[in-house]
Design a protein around this motif. Structure first.
Motif, PDB file in Angstrom:
ATOM      1  N   ARG A 353      16.809   7.019 -13.791  1.00  0.00           N
ATOM      2  CA  ARG A 353      15.597   6.982 -13.039  1.00  0.00           C
ATOM      3  C   ARG A 353      14.729   8.063 -13.589  1.00  0.00           C
ATOM      4  O   ARG A 353      15.337   8.877 -14.462  1.00  0.00           O
ATOM      5  CB  ARG A 353      16.051   7.759 -11.387  1.00  0.00           C
ATOM      6  CG  ARG A 353      16.589   9.069 -11.336  1.00  0.00           C
ATOM      7  CD  ARG A 353      17.312   9.289 -10.075  1.00  0.00           C
ATOM      8  NE  ARG A 353      17.594  10.723  -9.980  1.00  0.00           N
ATOM      9  CZ  ARG A 353      16.964  11.670  -9.653  1.00  0.00           C
ATOM     10  NH1 ARG A 353      15.602  11.548  -9.439  1.00  0.00           N
ATOM     11  NH2 ARG A 353      17.473  12.958  -9.312  1.00  0.00           N
ATOM     12  N   ALA A 354      13.564   8.297 -13.102  1.00  0.00           N
ATOM     13  CA  ALA A 354      12.559   9.059 -13.717  1.00  0.00           C
ATOM     14  C   ALA A 354      12.774  10.410 -13.237  1.00  0.00           C
ATOM     15  O   ALA A 354      12.754  11.009 -12.274  1.00  0.00           O
ATOM     16  CB  ALA A 354      11.162   8.786 -13.124  1.00  0.00           C
ATOM     17  N   VAL A 355      13.251  11.145 -14.544  1.00  0.00           N
ATOM     18  CA  VAL A 355      13.503  12.634 -14.474  1.00  0.00           C
ATOM     19  C   VAL A 355      12.915  13.355 -15.708  1.00  0.00           C
ATOM     20  O   VAL A 355      12.165  12.616 -16.490  1.00  0.00           O
ATOM     21  CB  VAL A 355      14.930  12.688 -14.594  1.00  0.00           C
ATOM     22  CG1 VAL A 355      15.737  12.430 -13.248  1.00  0.00           C
ATOM     23  CG2 VAL A 355      15.701  12.372 -15.767  1.00  0.00           C
ATOM     24  N   ASP A 356      12.990  14.682 -15.607  1.00  0.00           N
ATOM     25  CA  ASP A 356      12.407  15.323 -16.790  1.00  0.00           C
ATOM     26  C   ASP A 356      13.246  15.343 -17.809  1.00  0.00           C
ATOM     27  O   ASP A 356      14.488  15.884 -17.656  1.00  0.00           O
ATOM     28  CB  ASP A 356      12.266  16.921 -16.175  1.00  0.00           C
ATOM     29  CG  ASP A 356      11.645  17.768 -17.226  1.00  0.00           C
ATOM     30  OD1 ASP A 356      12.025  17.538 -18.505  1.00  0.00           O
ATOM     31  OD2 ASP A 356      10.842  18.868 -16.957  1.00  0.00           O
ATOM     32  N   GLN A 357      13.360  14.723 -18.955  1.00  0.00           N
ATOM     33  CA  GLN A 357      13.995  14.395 -19.848  1.00  0.00           C
ATOM     34  C   GLN A 357      14.389  15.672 -20.612  1.00  0.00           C
ATOM     35  O   GLN A 357      15.473  15.923 -21.132  1.00  0.00           O
ATOM     36  CB  GLN A 357      13.500  13.094 -20.684  1.00  0.00           C
ATOM     37  CG  GLN A 357      12.527  13.539 -21.712  1.00  0.00           C
ATOM     38  CD  GLN A 357      12.037  12.501 -22.529  1.00  0.00           C
ATOM     39  OE1 GLN A 357      11.393  11.451 -22.200  1.00  0.00           O
ATOM     40  NE2 GLN A 357      12.125  12.660 -23.898  1.00  0.00           N
ATOM     41  N   THR A 358      13.471  16.407 -20.961  1.00  0.00           N
ATOM     42  CA  THR A 358      13.886  17.879 -21.694  1.00  0.00           C
ATOM     43  C   THR A 358      14.766  18.662 -20.822  1.00  0.00           C
ATOM     44  O   THR A 358      15.729  19.044 -21.280  1.00  0.00           O
ATOM     45  CB  THR A 358      12.579  18.711 -21.718  1.00  0.00           C
ATOM     46  OG1 THR A 358      11.333  17.834 -22.515  1.00  0.00           O
ATOM     47  CG2 THR A 358      12.776  20.037 -22.562  1.00  0.00           C
ATOM     48  N   LEU A 359      14.663  18.639 -19.523  1.00  0.00           N
ATOM     49  CA  LEU A 359      15.393  19.376 -18.755  1.00  0.00           C
ATOM     50  C   LEU A 359      16.771  18.728 -18.613  1.00  0.00           C
ATOM     51  O   LEU A 359      17.776  19.503 -18.694  1.00  0.00           O
ATOM     52  CB  LEU A 359      14.821  19.464 -17.107  1.00  0.00           C
ATOM     53  CG  LEU A 359      15.625  20.279 -16.052  1.00  0.00           C
ATOM     54  CD1 LEU A 359      16.011  21.866 -16.917  1.00  0.00           C
ATOM     55  CD2 LEU A 359      14.709  20.297 -14.947  1.00  0.00           C
ATOM     56  N   ALA A 360      16.918  17.383 -18.478  1.00  0.00           N
ATOM     57  CA  ALA A 360      18.215  16.714 -18.435  1.00  0.00           C
ATOM     58  C   ALA A 360      18.894  16.878 -19.749  1.00  0.00           C
ATOM     59  O   ALA A 360      20.105  17.178 -19.615  1.00  0.00           O
ATOM     60  CB  ALA A 360      17.866  15.395 -18.213  1.00  0.00           C
ATOM     61  N   ALA A 361      18.267  16.929 -20.787  1.00  0.00           N
ATOM     62  CA  ALA A 361      19.079  17.223 -22.123  1.00  0.00           C
ATOM     63  C   ALA A 361      19.470  18.545 -22.106  1.00  0.00           C
ATOM     64  O   ALA A 361      20.787  18.876 -22.543  1.00  0.00           O
ATOM     65  CB  ALA A 361      17.858  17.000 -23.245  1.00  0.00           C
ATOM     66  N   ARG A 362      18.903  19.722 -21.776  1.00  0.00           N
ATOM     67  CA  ARG A 362      19.434  21.001 -21.566  1.00  0.00           C
ATOM     68  C   ARG A 362      20.804  21.018 -20.426  1.00  0.00           C
ATOM     69  O   ARG A 362      21.704  21.522 -21.027  1.00  0.00           O
ATOM     70  CB  ARG A 362      18.483  22.099 -20.967  1.00  0.00           C
ATOM     71  CG  ARG A 362      17.292  22.176 -21.873  1.00  0.00           C
ATOM     72  CD  ARG A 362      17.517  22.990 -23.049  1.00  0.00           C
ATOM     73  NE  ARG A 362      16.347  22.866 -23.885  1.00  0.00           N
ATOM     74  CZ  ARG A 362      15.827  21.906 -24.805  1.00  0.00           C
ATOM     75  NH1 ARG A 362      16.887  20.964 -24.815  1.00  0.00           N
ATOM     76  NH2 ARG A 362      14.796  22.043 -25.452  1.00  0.00           N
ATOM     77  N   MET A 363      20.389  20.275 -19.291  1.00  0.00           N
ATOM     78  CA  MET A 363      21.735  20.474 -18.531  1.00  0.00           C
ATOM     79  C   MET A 363      22.917  19.489 -19.051  1.00  0.00           C
ATOM     80  O   MET A 363      23.938  20.028 -18.845  1.00  0.00           O
ATOM     81  CB  MET A 363      21.166  19.770 -17.312  1.00  0.00           C
ATOM     82  CG  MET A 363      20.300  20.480 -16.507  1.00  0.00           C
ATOM     83  SD  MET A 363      19.440  19.544 -15.144  1.00  0.00           S
ATOM     84  CE  MET A 363      20.900  19.628 -13.906  1.00  0.00           C
ATOM     85  N   LEU A 364      22.730  18.536 -19.827  1.00  0.00           N
ATOM     86  CA  LEU A 364      23.718  17.874 -20.460  1.00  0.00           C
ATOM     87  C   LEU A 364      24.552  18.593 -21.658  1.00  0.00           C
ATOM     88  O   LEU A 364      25.703  18.502 -21.573  1.00  0.00           O
ATOM     89  CB  LEU A 364      23.267  16.408 -21.074  1.00  0.00           C
ATOM     90  CG  LEU A 364      22.890  15.290 -19.890  1.00  0.00           C
ATOM     91  CD1 LEU A 364      21.941  14.118 -20.402  1.00  0.00           C
ATOM     92  CD2 LEU A 364      24.103  14.696 -19.313  1.00  0.00           C
ATOM     93  N   ASP A 365      23.577  19.300 -22.210  1.00  0.00           N
ATOM     94  CA  ASP A 365      24.023  20.075 -23.454  1.00  0.00           C
ATOM     95  C   ASP A 365      24.962  21.032 -22.681  1.00  0.00           C
ATOM     96  O   ASP A 365      26.241  21.318 -23.241  1.00  0.00           O
ATOM     97  CB  ASP A 365      22.880  20.598 -24.135  1.00  0.00           C
ATOM     98  CG  ASP A 365      23.441  20.958 -25.485  1.00  0.00           C
ATOM     99  OD1 ASP A 365      24.581  20.359 -26.136  1.00  0.00           O
ATOM    100  OD2 ASP A 365      22.596  21.623 -26.179  1.00  0.00           O
TER     101      ASP A 365
END
Length: 402
Positions: A353-365
């Motif tokens: 779904r549409a999310v902030d991809q930069t923020l999602a990357a930080r959270m996944l990391d």
């Protein structure tokens, strides 16, 4: 308490010392800053600092206790709202505090990954206070057990949530202070609702990837060194300790490496190589973006929990020598940003779904990095169940309930 200890002047100087110590401990690691360093940094004598904190570990413990109290205060302020509202309220409060930190209006928060490096008579008290914070956050934010839940399953979800909370205290500085309330709301949305679009399935199929050599003297050396660096930090892990962990002489250490700085660099290179190869395997899949991401993330968490793990914690960077720090920091960012590319691919094909991809990357990391400590909270979960209870909520949401 004496009149002097209760005076505003006493408290003001004590806060000044704690503020600077927190900054230095975050920058250099728990064993990388001395009382003399703190005193010199704020223009005080060593005697003046030692009047407040006789030993470095006393000062470090005070920094931990203050940060734990700050998180307790945020939990106090959440209020009696419905379950999902508690996570949103906590994130609002947390990111508001991070914004005040950025403006110099609130004290900094020390990270907890260096907690195991704390020694001295207060170490046990600090650890118990941290465990109590974890339990309280689990009760307030994760809520009561679900049907069939175990304590370890709830702990896995709490560890996921707190990995993002504690990680944000580091990466929030990348954003403008006025944007942090909006970033906090987006963080809460991803935690609650996950990344997946409609029709997603779980669990993902296993991902086969070439993680590099799993045997050989050098790989065994770097794996043992990584574990010790994660436990004790750069300054707390001596060449003698690393050699003893491997059962070799110090001479054998210098057969592999010229300096301890080289050790940190090589351990990071090993970890980056594992993550990159898993990401490459994920990108090569002929599958929707969410499946690529899920299989990559699950594979890396399994690696963290296996005998071939762990990966080097990002926090080792703060204590790394200056001559290698900038290159490692840049590599850390590049590797983490590749998760954002996976998220973007999934948004394009509709599986994410549409999310902030930069923020999602930080959270996944943050989630993958913190998986190195997951075993402490989920000792009775097998590898597959640990991955399920820890990684699945990032994809599908925490689904908190009263």
């Amino acid at each position: 308490m004496t009149d002097a200890a209760a005076s505003p002047r006493f408290e003001s100087k004590r806060r000044l010392i704690l503020d600077e110590a927190t900054r230095l401990f975050k920058a250099r690691g728990l064993k990388g800053a001395t009382l003399i360093d703190v005193a010199r940094s704020i223009g005080l004598s060593n005697t003046s600092v030692s009047y407040y904190f006789p030993r470095r570990d006393d000062l470090a413990a005070a920094c931990f206790f203050r940060t734990i109290a700050a998180y307790d205060a945020l939990l106090d302020a959440v209020g009696p709202v419905e379950a999902e509202g508690r996570i949103r309220a906590f994130m609002d409060l947390h990111f508001a505090h991070l914004a005040r930190m950025a403006r110099g209006e609130a004290p900094d928060l020390i990270g907890f990954s260096d907690l195991s490096a704390l020694t001295g008579p207060q170490a046990q008290a600090v650890f118990e206070a941290f465990v109590n914070l974890f339990r309280r956050a689990r009760a307030v934010l994760i809520g009561p057990p679900r049907p069939g839940d175990t304590a370890s399953a709830r702990n896995a979800r709490a560890h996921l949530l707190l990995s993002v909370v504690f990680g944000a205290a580091h990466w929030a500085r990348e954003f403008e202070a006025e944007d942090l309330p909006r970033i906090g709301a987006r963080t809460a949305d991803i935690l609650l609702n996950g990344l997946s679009g409609a029709g997603a399935i779980w669990p993902p199929e296993p991902l086969d990837f070439d993680a590099g050599p799993d045997d050989g003297a050098r790989e065994a050396f770097l794996r043992a060194a990584t574990r010790l660096l994660n436990e004790k930090g750069y300054h707390g892990a001596s060449v003698s300790q690393i050699s003893a962990r491997l059962g070799v002489t110090k001479g054998s250490f210098y057969h592999h490496l010229d300096t301890k700085a080289d050790l940190v660099s090589d351990c990071f290179d090993r970890s980056f190589g594992i993550v990159r190869r898993a990401q490459d395997a994920g990108f090569a899949l002929e599958a929707p973006g969410l499946q690529r991401l899920s299989r990559t993330v699950a594979a890396l968490i399994r690696r963290q929990l296996s005998e071939q793990g762990p990966l080097l914690r990002h926090t080792a960077l703060s204590a790394a020598p200056q001559e290698v720090r900038s290159d490692i920091a840049a590599a850390t960012r590049r590797v983490g940003d590749r998760f954002g590319q996976m998220v973007a691919d999934g948004m394009i094909d509709g599986s994410i779904r549409a999310v902030d991809q930069t923020l999602a990357a930080r959270m996944l990391d943050d989630m993958i990095n913190a998986a190195a400590e997951l075993w402490r909270w989920t000792p009775d979960l097998g590898q597959a169940d640990a991955v399920d209870h820890y990684a699945r909520p990032m994809m599908f949401g925490l689904k908190v309930q009263d």
